[in-house]
Scaffold this active site. Structure first.
Site, mmCIF file in Angstrom:
data_model
loop_
_atom_site.group_PDB
_atom_site.id
_atom_site.type_symbol
_atom_site.label_atom_id
_atom_site.label_comp_id
_atom_site.label_asym_id
_atom_site.label_seq_id
_atom_site.Cartn_x
_atom_site.Cartn_y
_atom_site.Cartn_z
ATOM 1 C CB SER A 664 -0.929 0.003 1.219
ATOM 2 O OG SER A 664 -0.189 0.070 2.421
ATOM 3 C CE LYS A 707 -3.275 1.427 5.014
ATOM 4 N NZ LYS A 707 -2.962 0.864 3.677
#
Length: 809
Positions: A664, A707
């Site tokens: 990611s 996140k």
């Protein structure tokens, strides 16, 4: 560099509006006032695959069609199975009772008897009462005057016959000059001399020839006497038979009187009738044990059971499985499936340091109690007891339940024990576990697919359609009623539905993790009760969610304090070349901790290529390594069509000391690398999460909401600048379920969320400069990032070649 949200005074096309940041259920779509008015949910509405599989299991009675229920923990696997079975089996009849009784032919092999549910207890009680009656009636019968007279008559007749034989024996002895002496079982002849019995000393003084003559004569007389003793033994044998016959005739009347009630009650069961007949015969053969013992028992009798009470245990009944309280077929959930709890055991008792056992010490296991019904086991629990797992598979394969010691399956020293008659097994076993364990068993144990042919797969989420939302609300109502909670208001129910989407990180789905949902409902109800509310409102739900996060986020808060003190060097403002803010998550139990990291890149002249410092330090996982390889492939595809890529550089997660995996951060790593090559600075007020493909596409990642919230928390603590935000993959937009404070900040323009499809869009937002594109005639768009990267790569290739030539010269 200016504000990145606006380009030429207009809102950036990739900036997401507030409506895209979270899905919300409006109270107008909740069709009832509160949870108490919600109808009961339909069984299996969210688990059609599992529902149909369990229905198939009910229909199929063939061997091997047991069920494995596969699904994640927390989705209510056990609850679903037990609720399904209770609803489907409520009108069924309970299975038979099972009893173990004494085997009169082979005591080491107790007999198993099956009786309809409830009759086992009745049979045990009636037989016990009959035996207790016989303990009193038989001795009393032997003390009655009629019996005593008959017995005395037999004794007198026997005594008369015995006396006559003794008289004849004495006459025979005296006729030949001997005196007969009878002591117990011995006969002794003494010679008579002048009418006087000779003593042994006097006999030895006789002339030897006379002694020899007397001995010969004595032997002949003894032969005659022995014939008489045989007649006497025959008379005694006849007496004993007649005495026994008399006792049995008297006792039989009492036995029949006591047992006929039991026989009549159970005459339709051949196994019971056969047992009772053998029991009658055994009582008649052991009438001495029914006589009243006179005088106190000795110490040895007390220690060894000589009082006779132990003898009567053979007439007891071991009610092995009692289904008298069952209203339908049994549904047993075994929480501790060790060998004895699951498969039963043969208990032992000690007596003077010696172990012994009998049929009364046989104890049933959950497999016996569930026989004729369903047994539910968690696969993790039973696999922690290997002998129990082997015993279960062996029983299912054989179709019989055999009571045995687990040590008998191994080459250990065996002690003497009993072998109870096996019981036929008619059961459905339902294992509950994860997909991973199912796959492991399917591949590694060839017995497993043969015995568990049905897999009931339970899903962990469901689509957020109007129909499913309604059914979900009904399920929340069920939970509130079952847990006896306060009613939940419309807004509270809507908030719980939204929380279900937050759990599965998807605006178009709802989590079926009712374990977590139930916990929140219980805590919210308690908070409402504390404030004397009659209903659970939305404030109670939000407070319960806040409390849950507060209990779990201690480590995250400690990290946030390190960000505040700048012990962790992550900037949230300014522009820097070769650095970008990446986002990572760490799972601690059931909490996801989101932390931003600074990713830095350096490049220079050389032939080493791009080095992944995480991999070199053995801190990078295989997926992270793959992401780095894709990044290099992207560079090669874009910039190495007319020249070789010759450079030396490194990429690194600053201040990362733990294992890193996942791709990611590959988008942020590529942005940092392109910034280092082009010399174009990156806005550190933005964080970037997203995986990159070889063609530059930005692909979806996990935990995107957490996140964003992690970077948002750092920015909020330091103070918003108005230019801060997070760049995410466009494919992750439908996964956004952000907190209210994040949404409020976006609404007010203090924080921004951008969704991009390509690395070029991300670079434009991060730098405020166009990324550019390849031109037909070669090269890249003028004044673009790619043009600067291409120019720098040519320069590095030239310098590297120049250095090589210099070394050669």
């Amino acid at each position: 560099m200016g504000e990145v949200k606006l380009i030429n005074g207009k809102r950036h096309r990739c900036a997401l509006p507030v409506s895209k940041l979270k899905v919300k259920l409006y109270t107008t779509r909740v069709p009832f006032v509160d949870s108490s008015k919600a109808p009961a949910s339909k069984l299996g509405i969210f688990q059609k695959r599992a529902y149909e599989t369990l229905e198939m299991a009910l229909r199929i009675r063939h061997k091997g069609y047991n069920v494995y229920v596969a699904g994640e923990q927390g989705i209510g696997r056990t609850y679903f199975v037990t609720r399904f079975l209770k609803q489907k089996l409520k009108d069924t009849s309970p299975p038979n009772d099972w009893l173990y009784v004494y085997n009169f032919e082979n005591p080491d092999k107790p007999k198993a008897i099956s009786l309809p549910a409830g009759l086992g207890k009745i049979f045990k009680k009636q037989l016990h009462q009959a035996i207790e009656e016989l303990k009193e009636s038989i001795p009393m019968a032997f003390e009655q005057e009629s019996f005593i007279k008959k017995h005395d008559h037999l004794v007198q007749n026997y005594q008369d016959l015995r006396d006559k034989i003794i008289d004849k024996m004495e006459q025979e002895a005296q006729k030949d000059g001997f005196s007969l002496n009878m002591e117990e079982d011995s006969l002794t002849l003494y010679p008579l001399w002048e009418g006087k019995v000779l003593t042994p000393e006097e006999f030895e003084k006789l002339d030897p020839s006379l002694r020899k003559k007397l001995r010969t004569k004595s032997n002949k007389v003894m032969e005659v006497l022995i014939n008489y003793t045989r007649k006497m033994g025959k008379q005694e044998e006849d007496f004993r038979k007649n005495e026994r016959k008399l006792e049995q005739e008297v006792a039989l009347k009492k036995i029949e009187r006591a047992l006929d009630r039991v026989v009549k009650e159970f005459e339709q069961f051949p196994s019971v009738v056969d047992f009772l007949q053998k029991l009658k015969d055994d009582i008649l053969d052991n009438l001495d044990h029914f006589r009243h013992k006179e005088g106190p028992s000795s110490l040895a009798q007390d220690l060894l059971g000589g009082s006779g009470e132990d003898f009567f245990e053979r007439y007891e009944v071991n009610l092995f499985v009692d289904n008298s309280e069952q209203k339908s077929v049994p549904i047993i959930v075994e929480d501790n499936p060790n060998y004895f709890n699951l498969l039963g055991c043969i208990e032992r008792e000690t007596e003077l340091g010696t172990y012994y056992t009998d049929f009364t010490l046989l104890k049933s296991g959950s497999l016996h109690r569930a026989n004729g019904g369903f047994l539910i086991l968690k696969i993790e629990d039973i696999l922690s007891h290997p002998t129990a797992w082997e015993g279960l598979l062996r029983a299912l394969k054989k179709g019989f339940l055999t009571l045995e010691d687990p040590g008998d399956q191994y080459d250990l020293i065996r002690t003497k024990t009993i072998e109870p008659e096996p019981i036929p097994l008619d059961i459905k076993v339902i294992l509950i576990g994860t997909d991973e364990i199912y796959e492991a068993l399917y591949v590694q144990d060839d017995r497993f697919p043969k015995l568990f042919k049905l897999k009931a797969h339970m899903q962990s989420s469901v689509s957020r359609t109007d129909k499913n939302i309604y059914n979900y609300l009904c399920t929340l109502g069920d939970i509130a009623r079952e847990k006896k909670l306060l009613p939940f208001s419309r807004k509270a129910l809507a908030e719980l539905v939204d929380f279900a989407s937050t759990i599965c990180e998807d605006q178009k789905k709802m989590s079926l993790n009712f374990s977590t949902i139930s916990d929140i409902m219980i805590e919210a109800s308690a908070l409402a009760e504390i404030k004397n509310k009659k209903k659970v409102d939305i404030d109670s739900i939000k407070k319960a969610l806040y409390n849950r996060q507060f209990r779990l986020n201690l480590y995250e808060q400690e990290f946030m304090e390190d960000y505040d003190r700048e012990l962790i060097k992550v900037k949230t403002s300014g522009f820097v070349i070769g650095k970008a803010n990446g986002l990572s998550v760490v799972e601690i139990g059931d909490y996801i901790m989101a932390l931003p990291h600074q990713i830095s890149c350096t490049v220079g002249v050389g032939h080493g290529g791009i080095i992944d410092l995480e991999r070199e330090a053995e801190l990078g996982g295989p997926i992270h390594t793959k992401g780095m390889m894709i990044l290099k492939s992207y560079l090669q595809n874009l910039f190495a069509q007319d020249k070789p890529l010759v450079l030396a550089g490194s990429l690194c997660f600053e201040q990362s000391y733990a294992h890193i995996d996942g791709d990611s951060a590959s988008g942020a790593e590529l942005a940092a690398l392109l910034s280092a090559l082009s010399g174009v600075p990156i806005n550190l007020g933005l964080a970037f999460t997203g995986a990159v493909s070889q063609s530059g596409q930005i692909m979806a990642v996990g935990a995107v909401s957490r996140k964003i919230e992690g970077f948002f928390d750092v920015c909020k603590r330091r103070g918003f600048t108005g230019n801060q935000g997070v760049i995410i993959p466009y494919d992750n937009v439908e996964h956004l379920m952000l907190k209210d404070d994040v949404i409020d900040a976006v609404r007010q323009g203090w924080f921004h969320i951008y969704a991009v499809k390509t690395i070029e869009e991300a670079l434009e937002i991060l730098t405020g400069k166009r990324a550019g594109q390849r031109l037909r005639k070669g090269g890249f768009s003028p004044n673009s990032i790619y043009a600067a990267v291409d120019r720098r790569l040519r320069e590095l290739a030239y310098l590297a070649e120049k250095k090589v030539r210099k070394v050669r010269n």
